[in-house]
Write a protein that holds these residues in place. Sequence first.
Motif, PDB file in Angstrom:
ATOM      1  N   TYR A  49       0.814  -1.213   0.000  1.00  0.00           N
ATOM      2  CA  TYR A  49       0.000   0.000   0.000  1.00  0.00           C
ATOM      3  C   TYR A  49       0.849   1.266   0.000  1.00  0.00           C
ATOM      4  CZ  TYR A  49       1.056  -0.163   5.051  1.00  0.00           C
ATOM      5  OH  TYR A  49       1.698  -0.219   6.261  1.00  0.00           O
ATOM      6  N   PHE A  50       0.175   2.365  -0.316  1.00  0.00           N
ATOM      7  CA  PHE A  50       0.717   3.709  -0.138  1.00  0.00           C
ATOM      8  C   PHE A  50      -0.416   4.557   0.422  1.00  0.00           C
ATOM      9  CE2 PHE A  50       1.676   8.063  -1.096  1.00  0.00           C
ATOM     10  CZ  PHE A  50       3.049   8.164  -0.939  1.00  0.00           C
ATOM     11  N   VAL A  51      -0.219   5.080   1.640  1.00  0.00           N
ATOM     12  CA  VAL A  51      -1.249   5.887   2.294  1.00  0.00           C
ATOM     13  C   VAL A  51      -0.609   7.151   2.859  1.00  0.00           C
ATOM     14  CG1 VAL A  51      -2.753   3.940   2.882  1.00  0.00           C
ATOM     15  CG2 VAL A  51      -0.938   4.620   4.474  1.00  0.00           C
ATOM     16  N   THR A  52      -1.414   8.164   3.048  1.00  0.00           N
ATOM     17  CA  THR A  52      -0.943   9.403   3.641  1.00  0.00           C
ATOM     18  C   THR A  52      -2.003   9.928   4.591  1.00  0.00           C
ATOM     19  OG1 THR A  52      -0.115  11.647   3.199  1.00  0.00           O
ATOM     20  CG2 THR A  52      -1.859  10.812   1.758  1.00  0.00           C
ATOM     21  N   GLY A  53      -1.547  10.680   5.621  1.00  0.00           N
ATOM     22  CA  GLY A  53      -2.533  11.151   6.575  1.00  0.00           C
ATOM     23  C   GLY A  53      -1.978  12.117   7.591  1.00  0.00           C
ATOM     24  N   ASP A  66       2.322  12.740   7.282  1.00  0.00           N
ATOM     25  CA  ASP A  66       3.309  11.926   6.584  1.00  0.00           C
ATOM     26  C   ASP A  66       2.654  10.994   5.581  1.00  0.00           C
ATOM     27  OD1 ASP A  66       2.128   9.853   7.996  1.00  0.00           O
ATOM     28  OD2 ASP A  66       3.916   9.311   9.150  1.00  0.00           O
ATOM     29  N   ALA A  67       3.482  10.173   4.962  1.00  0.00           N
ATOM     30  CA  ALA A  67       3.025   9.078   4.115  1.00  0.00           C
ATOM     31  C   ALA A  67       3.652   7.795   4.645  1.00  0.00           C
ATOM     32  CB  ALA A  67       3.420   9.303   2.667  1.00  0.00           C
ATOM     33  N   LYS A  68       2.986   6.702   4.399  1.00  0.00           N
ATOM     34  CA  LYS A  68       3.496   5.393   4.802  1.00  0.00           C
ATOM     35  C   LYS A  68       3.250   4.428   3.657  1.00  0.00           C
ATOM     36  CE  LYS A  68       1.117   2.880   7.742  1.00  0.00           C
ATOM     37  NZ  LYS A  68       0.527   2.215   8.947  1.00  0.00           N
ATOM     38  N   TYR A  69       4.253   3.618   3.351  1.00  0.00           N
ATOM     39  CA  TYR A  69       4.020   2.598   2.332  1.00  0.00           C
ATOM     40  C   TYR A  69       4.634   1.275   2.768  1.00  0.00           C
ATOM     41  CZ  TYR A  69       8.815   3.138   0.476  1.00  0.00           C
ATOM     42  OH  TYR A  69      10.177   3.170   0.326  1.00  0.00           O
ATOM     43  N   GLN A  70       4.134   0.213   2.169  1.00  0.00           N
ATOM     44  CA  GLN A  70       4.613  -1.133   2.501  1.00  0.00           C
ATOM     45  C   GLN A  70       4.702  -1.974   1.245  1.00  0.00           C
ATOM     46  OE1 GLN A  70       3.511  -3.370   6.223  1.00  0.00           O
ATOM     47  NE2 GLN A  70       2.300  -4.587   4.798  1.00  0.00           N
ATOM     48  N   ILE A  71       5.772  -2.739   1.147  1.00  0.00           N
ATOM     49  CA  ILE A  71       5.975  -3.718   0.080  1.00  0.00           C
ATOM     50  C   ILE A  71       6.166  -5.065   0.749  1.00  0.00           C
ATOM     51  CG2 ILE A  71       7.460  -4.438  -1.820  1.00  0.00           C
ATOM     52  CD1 ILE A  71       8.297  -1.468  -2.079  1.00  0.00           C
ATOM     53  N   SER A  72       5.415  -6.065   0.324  1.00  0.00           N
ATOM     54  CA  SER A  72       5.479  -7.368   0.983  1.00  0.00           C
ATOM     55  C   SER A  72       5.219  -8.478  -0.023  1.00  0.00           C
ATOM     56  CB  SER A  72       4.441  -7.427   2.111  1.00  0.00           C
ATOM     57  OG  SER A  72       4.522  -8.643   2.825  1.00  0.00           O
ATOM     58  N   PHE A  97       8.183   5.080   6.582  1.00  0.00           N
ATOM     59  CA  PHE A  97       7.484   6.302   6.972  1.00  0.00           C
ATOM     60  C   PHE A  97       8.212   7.465   6.289  1.00  0.00           C
ATOM     61  CE2 PHE A  97       6.852   3.151  10.217  1.00  0.00           C
ATOM     62  CZ  PHE A  97       5.505   3.257  10.512  1.00  0.00           C
ATOM     63  N   TRP A  98       7.456   8.212   5.480  1.00  0.00           N
ATOM     64  CA  TRP A  98       8.044   9.170   4.548  1.00  0.00           C
ATOM     65  C   TRP A  98       7.441  10.552   4.817  1.00  0.00           C
ATOM     66  CZ3 TRP A  98       7.602   8.437  -1.505  1.00  0.00           C
ATOM     67  CH2 TRP A  98       8.492   9.313  -2.130  1.00  0.00           C
ATOM     68  N   ASN A  99       8.280  11.507   5.185  1.00  0.00           N
ATOM     69  CA  ASN A  99       7.813  12.884   5.437  1.00  0.00           C
ATOM     70  C   ASN A  99       7.744  13.658   4.129  1.00  0.00           C
ATOM     71  OD1 ASN A  99       7.895  12.063   8.065  1.00  0.00           O
ATOM     72  ND2 ASN A  99       9.172  13.737   8.803  1.00  0.00           N
ATOM     73  N   ILE A 100       6.725  13.369   3.345  1.00  0.00           N
ATOM     74  CA  ILE A 100       6.628  13.949   2.005  1.00  0.00           C
ATOM     75  C   ILE A 100       6.228  15.418   2.025  1.00  0.00           C
ATOM     76  CG2 ILE A 100       6.095  11.723   0.933  1.00  0.00           C
ATOM     77  CD1 ILE A 100       3.153  12.576   0.872  1.00  0.00           C
ATOM     78  N   ARG A 265      -5.082   7.762   8.097  1.00  0.00           N
ATOM     79  CA  ARG A 265      -4.473   7.826   6.762  1.00  0.00           C
ATOM     80  C   ARG A 265      -5.418   7.209   5.735  1.00  0.00           C
ATOM     81  NH1 ARG A 265      -0.009   5.725   9.932  1.00  0.00           N
ATOM     82  NH2 ARG A 265       1.699   7.239  10.154  1.00  0.00           N
ATOM     83  N   VAL A 266      -5.249   7.604   4.493  1.00  0.00           N
ATOM     84  CA  VAL A 266      -6.058   7.071   3.400  1.00  0.00           C
ATOM     85  C   VAL A 266      -5.174   6.894   2.183  1.00  0.00           C
ATOM     86  CG1 VAL A 266      -6.766   9.359   2.567  1.00  0.00           C
ATOM     87  CG2 VAL A 266      -8.222   7.346   2.105  1.00  0.00           C
ATOM     88  N   GLY A 267      -5.476   5.893   1.363  1.00  0.00           N
ATOM     89  CA  GLY A 267      -4.669   5.691   0.176  1.00  0.00           C
ATOM     90  C   GLY A 267      -5.048   4.442  -0.595  1.00  0.00           C
ATOM     91  N   TYR A 268      -4.096   3.947  -1.347  1.00  0.00           N
ATOM     92  CA  TYR A 268      -4.290   2.835  -2.285  1.00  0.00           C
ATOM     93  C   TYR A 268      -3.618   1.578  -1.744  1.00  0.00           C
ATOM     94  CZ  TYR A 268      -3.257   0.021  -6.472  1.00  0.00           C
ATOM     95  OH  TYR A 268      -3.117  -1.007  -7.376  1.00  0.00           O
TER      96      TYR A 268
END
Length: 279
Positions: A49-53, A66-72, A97-100, A265-268
């Motif tokens: 996922y990729f979400v931000t909030g 921030d934004a948060k993403y995960q690859i698994s 955790f990405w401070n975009i 957070r919300v995202g894809y």
Amino acid sequence: MKLKKSVFLAFASFIVIGVSRVEAQTITREQFKDSIQKLPYFSIHKDNYFVTGIPTNTAINSSSADAKYQISFKQMITRDQLPWDTYLFLTYTQKAFWNIYEDSFPFKDINFNPSITWGKPIFDKKDRLRGLGTVSLEHESNGRDSIYSRSWNRITFSYITKIAKNTRGSFELWAPFAYKDGNRDLLDYTGLGEINLEHEWKPNKLYLTLRMRKGLNFDAKGSIRTRIYFNPFKQNRSNQYLMLEYYVGQAEGLLNYKESKSMIRVGYVIKTNEFSFFR
């Protein structure tokens, strides 16, 4: 903390009620073997996922949002059964955790989680699938050194089963080791396991999940994470959803595991289908 205690009580009640309503599984031993043979060797493990909030417990600014993403992903070692009707596979999960919203878009924390897992399906006397049990050797760290180094190792025992109509449960117990350098009190915030529930409101359209962790001590340390998945597409062959996530508690990431957070957070998301055997 009243909210957290209420959710804990509701969660416990839900498990008790759910277990009493569990329905018989319909997948037989032979059907399970056929399904394993059809699974790809390389597949999704946890959600990608990729979400931000934004935070709900502090001021909203470029540092707190921030934004948060995960690859698994998961790699099966073999589709053929090993002794005792077991299977072996590798997994890898990376969460960042990405401070975009800050200048230069810095990454605040990146957590790496590889594992090797031994899994066994559990059948009843009528050869119907009741659950999946696994034993994993896991490492999790943030890949940093000096005072910023965070890592721990654990043996994870897990069991996945159907606990009510349209509801699946995943229960994990951890046996940690080699974790005290840099994060001696980590278990006070993560505990020794977690419980995950997934409820299917509408097949391939709407899902609700809940994850709970409780720290070792008799205090409010721990975390609760809820997610709502919604599929806005007419067809959904790739498990693609929009996701709304709420996280409250500590240890969302390893670097600042003592920090109490409340984030929405919300995202894809490309949703995992590891619960699909119990639909």
